[in-house]
Write an enzyme that holds these catalytic residues in place. Sequence first.
Site: not given
Length: 317
Positions: A20, A24, A47, A52, A81, A114, A164, A212, A267
């Site tokens: 996806g 963030w 996502d 955000y 979230k 979240h 998390n 990440s 990008t």
Amino acid sequence: MAGRITSLKLYNGHEMPVIGLGTWKSEPNAVKKAVVDAVNAGYRHIDCAFAYENEHEVGAALEDLFATGTVKREDLFITSKLWNTFHSKEKVPQAIDQTLKSLKLSYLDLYLMHWPVGFEEGGELFPKHSNGKSRLSDVDFVETWKAMEQLVEEGKTKSIGVSNFNSEQIQRIMSVADVKPAVNQVECHPYLTQKDLLAFTKKLDIVLTAYSPLGSPDRAWATKDDPVLLDDPTINAIAKKHGKSPAQVAIRYQTQRGIVVIPKSVTKSRIVENVKVFDFTLTSEEMTAIDGLNRNYRALPVPWMSESKYYPFSIPF
């Protein structure tokens, strides 16, 4: 295409695309174009999150994509979230309604809590004391979860999950859940492989999503001494062998483990590159070599939440 995985099936039968677009840290006014570029490149999973502060941009992109007939709503998998300032049971429905309005949608495919940590409600996004620590609420995340279950019943989201959360926190949710979590979204990359958490969630038929996945190289708080995943010699050697970029190797590593990946970019060239990972397969030796890079390194340790009894990173997994 070798080893192609287009989606994973959640325990409730819904299909979740394995890659996806993450949103963030995306720069303001760049997200709308990024979403359009991603969908045109073949992405079907976006996502998002209230925190955000760019869901209105995603919503504008979705509105355009639907209006032009590029995709239909049912073609896409949209995640958002519940933020930490909406953990009380009265606030949960308000939060999803706000998100749906921003995204210009009538339902989500997946709504995640979240963090297990609740913040003081009714004010800032990140309420803090003068010492930099978060102003916490004492709402138990189990109460929040029970309110989220109602959202599924009301048709506001097809699935719910967490983000998390550690293994003990997931077990607590499972012990009271009428609707079990479909997903746990966590930081995960070759320097934080989450091997034990992955094994734990697989046993419970919970899908792990990696945020990440490239090590969050653009994080504002990075220091010159922090490890840089995409410069890692092992990753680079494997990338060279396959004629791929280090980012593509890091993404392919996760999809071969059965993990959903949400690399962020605004990008166009990188958005396109990040999804071109199904035309090669990492060997078992290469997978083992990447597993061996784990150093339990968190790019996002959130020390400002550490005083909460629900802080998730105080046990191994």
